[in-house]
Design a protein around this motif. Structure first.
Motif, PDB file in Angstrom:
ATOM      1  N   SER A 114       0.830  -1.203   0.000  1.00 50.04           N
ATOM      2  CA  SER A 114       0.000   0.000   0.000  1.00 50.04           C
ATOM      3  C   SER A 114       0.863   1.251   0.000  1.00 50.04           C
ATOM      4  CB  SER A 114      -0.941   0.003   1.207  1.00 50.04           C
ATOM      5  OG  SER A 114      -0.227  -0.005   2.422  1.00 50.04           O
ATOM      6  N   TRP A 117       2.040   1.801  -3.519  1.00 48.17           N
ATOM      7  CA  TRP A 117       0.905   2.298  -4.312  1.00 48.17           C
ATOM      8  C   TRP A 117       0.735   3.798  -4.069  1.00 48.17           C
ATOM      9  CZ3 TRP A 117      -3.190  -0.586  -6.971  1.00 48.17           C
ATOM     10  CH2 TRP A 117      -4.238   0.226  -7.410  1.00 48.17           C
ATOM     11  N   LEU A 118       0.786   4.209  -2.811  1.00 48.25           N
ATOM     12  CA  LEU A 118       0.603   5.620  -2.466  1.00 48.25           C
ATOM     13  C   LEU A 118       1.738   6.477  -3.011  1.00 48.25           C
ATOM     14  CD1 LEU A 118      -0.734   5.375   1.189  1.00 48.25           C
ATOM     15  CD2 LEU A 118      -2.003   5.578  -0.946  1.00 48.25           C
ATOM     16  N   PHE A 121       0.830   7.018  -6.517  1.00 43.85           N
ATOM     17  CA  PHE A 121      -0.340   7.897  -6.566  1.00 43.85           C
ATOM     18  C   PHE A 121       0.044   9.357  -6.351  1.00 43.85           C
ATOM     19  CE2 PHE A 121      -3.438  10.245  -3.967  1.00 43.85           C
ATOM     20  CZ  PHE A 121      -4.451  10.378  -4.905  1.00 43.85           C
ATOM     21  N   TYR A 161      -9.104   6.952  -8.205  1.00 44.25           N
ATOM     22  CA  TYR A 161      -9.022   7.695  -6.948  1.00 44.25           C
ATOM     23  C   TYR A 161      -9.756   6.973  -5.823  1.00 44.25           C
ATOM     24  CZ  TYR A 161      -6.472  11.951  -8.068  1.00 44.25           C
ATOM     25  OH  TYR A 161      -5.475  12.838  -8.368  1.00 44.25           O
ATOM     26  N   THR A 164      -7.712   4.125  -4.738  1.00 47.85           N
ATOM     27  CA  THR A 164      -6.564   4.606  -3.970  1.00 47.85           C
ATOM     28  C   THR A 164      -6.974   5.021  -2.565  1.00 47.85           C
ATOM     29  OG1 THR A 164      -5.440   5.360  -5.983  1.00 47.85           O
ATOM     30  CG2 THR A 164      -4.711   6.318  -3.892  1.00 47.85           C
ATOM     31  N   VAL A 167      -6.981   2.093  -0.488  1.00 53.24           N
ATOM     32  CA  VAL A 167      -5.609   1.730  -0.128  1.00 53.24           C
ATOM     33  C   VAL A 167      -5.116   2.629   1.008  1.00 53.24           C
ATOM     34  CG1 VAL A 167      -3.231   1.622  -0.955  1.00 53.24           C
ATOM     35  CG2 VAL A 167      -5.089   0.862  -2.437  1.00 53.24           C
TER      36      VAL A 167
END
Length: 224
Positions: A114, A117-118, A121, A161, A164, A167
């Motif tokens: 996570s 992923w962030l 993002f 979004y 996300t 997440v």
């Protein structure tokens, strides 16, 4: 002085540093939510707020500080994860008595995933909004309201979004409690309260950001 900083290289110091940087980023996320909620009040309010914020001469310094905090948080978390893997290359053999129930969850087991992923993002988010098209509003300030409405008019963007935000919620679900515990609070007797508070805040953060994206898509800024 060097010895004071050397403590952050230890396992305990690393956890403390992760907790401190995580708490700082967590507070920033809460402030970011409050600012973004102003989009519900229409373009004038949101654009004036954005202009007031971005025209502050301290913003570049704050942005650099946030970047450094974020990089330290990512590095230290990844370093601790790798160190733990090296120290325990083989899973412990299961015993008949496993002791008290483990607090391990999906959120805690996927913190690295996570987090990565962030990281991706944030790069996309900054490129989209900070370095996106420079629209000008009627009063001469940058029209970030229009930029936000345009981006969230795309269902794929909205879906990305919202995913996300789930997440982020999962990351905060475990990270908020873990961070406070790394800083020495709360004590075991108050752990259930901390767990509940952390989970509640994680849900509120994820739900609020998701709501803004869905509102923009479904209404197209109808309140403007």
């Amino acid at each position: 002085m060097a010895s004071r900083f050397r403590v952050f290289g230890s396992s305990v110091g690393t956890k403390i540093l992760i907790g401190l940087t995580g708490l700082a980023l967590f507070l920033y996320v809460l402030l970011h939510i409050l600012g973004n909620l102003l989009v519900l009040l229409g373009p004038n309010t949101f654009n004036n707020y954005s202009h007031l914020l971005l025209s502050n001469p301290l913003i570049p310094i704050i942005e650099v500080g946030l970047l450094l905090i974020f990089l330290v948080h990512v590095y230290k978390t990844a370093r601790m994860y790798l160190d733990n893997r090296e120290a325990r290359p083989v899973k412990y053999e299961r015993k008949a008595y496993a002791g008290p129930p483990s607090r391990k969850s999906l959120a805690s087991s996927t913190m690295i995933v996570s987090g990565l992923w962030l990281l991706a993002f944030i790069v996309i988010h900054v490129k989209t909004f900070k370095y996106g098209p420079e629209y000008e509003a009627a009063n001469g300030v940058r029209d970030l309201y229009r930029l936000e409405m345009e981006n969230f008019s795309n269902p794929l963007t909205v879906g990305f979004y919202v995913l996300t935000m789930l997440v982020i919620g999962a990351h905060l679900w475990h990270g908020s409690v873990s961070g406070f515990q790394s800083l020495g609070a709360p004590n075991p007797s108050r752990a259930p309260r901390a767990l509940a508070a952390g989970k509640t805040i994680a849900v509120v953060v994820a739900a609020t950001f998701s709501f803004i994206a869905l509102w923009a898509y479904l209404t197209g800024g109808a309140r403007s």
